[in-house]
Scaffold this active site. Structure first.
Site, PDB file in Angstrom:
ATOM      1  N   LYS A 210       0.806  -0.954   0.179  1.00 42.79           N
ATOM      2  CA  LYS A 210       0.208  -0.060  -0.018  1.00 42.79           C
ATOM      3  C   LYS A 210       0.883   1.111  -0.031  1.00 42.79           C
ATOM      4  CE  LYS A 210      -3.657   2.069   2.679  1.00 42.79           C
ATOM      5  NZ  LYS A 210      -4.192   1.902   3.935  1.00 42.79           N
ATOM      6  N   GLU A 216      10.660  -4.919   4.022  1.00 42.75           N
ATOM      7  CA  GLU A 216      10.967  -6.370   3.739  1.00 42.75           C
ATOM      8  C   GLU A 216      10.245  -5.988   2.316  1.00 42.75           C
ATOM      9  OE1 GLU A 216       9.131  -4.926   6.520  1.00 42.75           O
ATOM     10  OE2 GLU A 216       9.482  -5.984   8.203  1.00 42.75           O
ATOM     11  N   GLY A 271      -4.455  -2.397   4.973  1.00 44.72           N
ATOM     12  CA  GLY A 271      -3.855  -3.192   5.130  1.00 44.72           C
ATOM     13  C   GLY A 271      -4.740  -4.470   5.080  1.00 44.72           C
ATOM     14  N   ARG A 272      -5.257  -4.886   6.147  1.00 44.16           N
ATOM     15  CA  ARG A 272      -5.492  -6.168   6.338  1.00 44.16           C
ATOM     16  C   ARG A 272      -7.239  -6.274   6.237  1.00 44.16           C
ATOM     17  NH1 ARG A 272      -4.873  -2.993  10.713  1.00 44.16           N
ATOM     18  NH2 ARG A 272      -6.654  -1.496  12.583  1.00 44.16           N
ATOM     19  N   GLU A 357      -4.309  -7.111  15.319  1.00 44.51           N
ATOM     20  CA  GLU A 357      -3.902  -6.061  15.094  1.00 44.51           C
ATOM     21  C   GLU A 357      -5.636  -4.526  14.899  1.00 44.51           C
ATOM     22  OE1 GLU A 357      -0.725  -5.625  12.154  1.00 44.51           O
ATOM     23  OE2 GLU A 357      -1.728  -3.914  10.927  1.00 44.51           O
ATOM     24  N   HIS A 388      -4.026 -33.235  18.197  1.00 45.44           N
ATOM     25  CA  HIS A 388      -2.716 -34.419  19.262  1.00 45.44           C
ATOM     26  C   HIS A 388      -1.968 -33.379  19.376  1.00 45.44           C
ATOM     27  CE1 HIS A 388      -4.890 -38.118  17.106  1.00 45.44           C
ATOM     28  NE2 HIS A 388      -5.164 -37.100  16.245  1.00 45.44           N
ATOM     29  N   LYS A 516       9.554  -0.725  13.943  1.00 40.83           N
ATOM     30  CA  LYS A 516       9.844  -0.568  12.259  1.00 40.83           C
ATOM     31  C   LYS A 516      11.205   0.375  12.722  1.00 40.83           C
ATOM     32  CE  LYS A 516       5.694  -2.005   9.434  1.00 40.83           C
ATOM     33  NZ  LYS A 516       5.197  -0.724   8.532  1.00 40.83           N
TER      34      LYS A 516
HETATM   35  C1  G6Q Z   1      -2.256  -3.850   7.354  1.00 39.80           C
HETATM   36  C2  G6Q Z   1      -1.265  -3.652   8.704  1.00 39.80           C
HETATM   37  C3  G6Q Z   1       0.433  -4.302   8.044  1.00 39.80           C
HETATM   38  C4  G6Q Z   1       0.409  -3.525   6.583  1.00 39.80           C
HETATM   39  C5  G6Q Z   1       2.200  -4.398   5.909  1.00 39.80           C
HETATM   40  C6  G6Q Z   1       2.604  -3.745   5.397  1.00 39.80           C
HETATM   41  O1  G6Q Z   1      -3.644  -3.231   8.357  1.00 39.80           O
HETATM   42  O2  G6Q Z   1      -1.549  -2.148   8.936  1.00 39.80           O
HETATM   43  O3  G6Q Z   1       0.158  -5.452   7.951  1.00 39.80           O
HETATM   44  O4  G6Q Z   1      -0.404  -4.439   5.646  1.00 39.80           O
HETATM   45  O5  G6Q Z   1       3.434  -3.560   7.346  1.00 39.80           O
HETATM   46  O6  G6Q Z   1       2.380  -2.527   4.415  1.00 39.80           O
HETATM   47  P1  G6Q Z   1       2.113  -2.004   2.401  1.00 39.80           P
HETATM   48  O7  G6Q Z   1       0.773  -2.901   1.665  1.00 39.80           O
HETATM   49  O8  G6Q Z   1       2.400  -0.300   2.865  1.00 39.80           O
HETATM   50  O9  G6Q Z   1       3.902  -2.561   2.407  1.00 39.80           O
END
Ligand code: G6Q
Length: 554
Positions: A210, A216, A271-272, A357, A388, A516
């Protein structure tokens, strides 16, 4: 609307529930079932996509009525309308929360900040469909003219877990046209393993971020680009092998991805909750556009149910209320998610992010520390494997852990002799957790097996299961795209309802940011030529120094 600064603990329903819980804690569900043969009818809901049975919770008619009063006093309906109307309910980020717009199948305009976003949503969906068709038909070829065989999705968190979970859930519907791979970890092992064996000429990378700043993802994207360029040589070839999904066109273009290969998303999609946007592109490419459309359809149907069903018959609302009861009034610390369908094996990880989150907060809308519990620890695993492993604790541990059991009537792949055996366990476990097995029962069972009276008395207490352990059962017809869409939306709205009752901001994630920022500061210090920052606490400083000495072979 009631005063948004009101604390839930001040509501009459909250007080009534506290008093009621003290009294109900002395009861056993087994007795509640014995006393009321309508319990299942009263405490279950049948929707077109799924059956939700919440009768195996320590609740009565009175509990349900008080929980519904809590929902009313918390203004759930008004807040729900505000979300669907595109108001900025994500107040700390000053944004609308409109993942529901992405799957809205009506033809009404969808206004966010005065702009109808439907044309933009439809345009992106159309671009996703076209790309998928080009790839699937073989019209899109790589830099040497070969058709694409492998898709590598690079992203993390909300830009990874949804597509990964959905592709795993629905892979039985794949025409096997493509192999799909997901890379999220900055640990180079993951991308190295994925790239090993892939051919750059036939690989397409989808870089999903996003913000397009996530360390990463950017590191993995740049490793992928280097790997690709080592073979292709020519920068122009990138246009045939890299596409991106982002809100940040500028950074994507700077990375070298062609304008026409950038898929847009918007800041009003968290994002989520972004699986429904172009973040779902890997799903579209792997499984075809029609299937993605079915996923949206299933979620839309759940949105409509959530918006129109009376609270007492509203599956997300009831799931949320039972969760509140278990968390805030019975004080249970965790919530297990236990799919009994192999297809849903990544569902617990996906929902863990969505729940924790969103509602892992301890400050209310007014900025005050809250004096009641918010989200429990959400965790889970494929149920049958858990049986198990960790179910021992669910049955006899000192903590009571409410659990959602999710199973299907029909498996996506039928293998003779398997499914009924799986489902027998599914039904048996919730029964066992509810009923338990008391000392008299244990004695009877051991006596019937010919165990001596003396031996029975030695072991009886160890074999007692006290039961009274709450579960919800969600029974799907089948994990198809439409049902999966509905299931995800069910939990999304559960999260929303709980966040409103807790008066916390469910749609920000400041807790993700601090680590971060600190990591960005520490990374340069890991260079052996650089000194470790003396300002770190003694633990962190010594750990970094130990790492550097070991890295230097000293
Ligand atoms: C989701 C969070 C988080 C996010 C990641 C990736 O709600 O904000 O999990 O999706 O940190 O972020 P980017 O899509 O900006 O790389």
């Amino acid at each position: 609307m009631t005063n948004p600064n009101l604390r839930p603990t001040d509501l009459p329903s909250w007080k009534a529930l506290s008093a009621h819980a003290a009294q109900l804690k002395t009861q056993h569900m087994k007795a509640l079932f014995a006393a009321d043969d309508k319990r299942f009818d009263k405490f279950s809901l049948q929707l077109s996509s799924l059956l939700l049975d919440y009768s195996k919770n320590l609740i009565t008619d009175e509990t349900k009525a008080a929980l519904l009063a809590l929902a009313k006093e918390s203004d759930i309906e008004a807040w729900r309308s505000r979300m669907f109307a595109g108001e900025h309910i994500n107040a700390t980020e000053d944004r609308a929360v409109m993942h529901v717009a992405l799957r809205d199948k009506s033809s009404q305009p969808i206004l966010i900040d005065g702009v109808d976003v439907r044309p933009a949503i439809n345009a992106e969906l159309e671009r996703m469909r076209k790309l998928s068709e080009k790839l699937r038909s073989g019209a899109w070829t790589g830099y040497t003219g070969k058709t694409i065989t492998d898709i590598v999705s690079i992203g993390i968190g909300g830009s990874n877990l949804g597509p990964l979970m959905a592709c795993e859930a629905l892979k039985a519907y794949s025409d096997k046209r493509f192999n799909i791979h997901f890379v999220s970890n900055i640990d180079g092992v993951q991308i190295a393993e994925v790239l090993d064996g892939l051919n750059p000429e036939t690989t397409l990378f989808v870089i999903s971020s996003k913000t397009f700043t996530t360390q990463e993802t950017m590191t993995n994207a740049s490793t992928a680009e280097k790997w690709f360029m080592a073979a292709a040589g020519d920068k122009a070839a990138i246009a045939k092998h890299f596409v991106a999904v982002s809100t940040n066109r500028k950074l994507v273009t700077a990375f070298g991805i062609a304008e026409e290969n950038i898929f847009d998303m918007w800041d009003w999609v968290g994002g989520r909750f972004s699986l429904w946007s172009a973040i779902g592109l890997p799903i579209v490419l792997f499984l075809g556009y029609e299937l993605f459309d079915e996923l949206l359809q299933g979620a839309y149907e759940m949105d409509q149910h959530f918006q129109t069903a009376p609270l007492a018959e509203n599956a997300p609302v009831m799931l949320a209320l039972v969760g509140i009861w278990n968390r805030n009034f019975l004080n249970y610390p965790a919530q297990a998610l236990l799919p009994y369908d192999q297809c849903l094996h990544r569902f617990p990880a996906y929902m863990q992010q969505a729940e924790m989150e969103s509602n892992g907060k301890s400050v209310n809308w007014a900025g005050e520390q809250i004096a009641y519990a918010s989200v429990p620890l959400v965790w889970g695993e494929v149920g049958i494997n858990g049986q198990h492993a960790f179910y021992q604790m669910l049955h006899q541990g000192t903590d009571i852990i409410p659990a959602d059991f999710i199973g299907s009537v029909t498996p996506n792949i039928v293998v003779e002799g398997h499914h009924d055996a799986l489902m027998a366990n599914f039904f048996a476990q919730t029964q066992a957790l509810m009923q338990g097995s008391d000392a008299d029962q244990v004695r009877r069972d051991l006596t019937a097996k010919g165990v001596s009276a003396a031996r029975i008395e030695e072991i009886v207490e160890h074999k007692v299961h006290r039961g009274n352990r709450p579960t919800n059962t969600i029974l799907l017809n089948k994990v198809d795209a439409r049902t999966l869409g509905a299931l995800i939306a069910l939990y999304e709205h559960k999260i929303f309802v709980q966040g409103i009752i807790w008066r916390i901001h469910s749609f920000d994630q400041w807790g993700v940011e601090l680590g971060k920022v600190l990591a960005a500061g520490i990374q340069p210090e890991l260079d052996l030529a650089k000194a470790t920052n003396a300002g770190h606490d003694a633990s962190t400083r010594n750990l970094i120094d130990f790492y550097k000495r070991a890295k230097a072979g000293k």
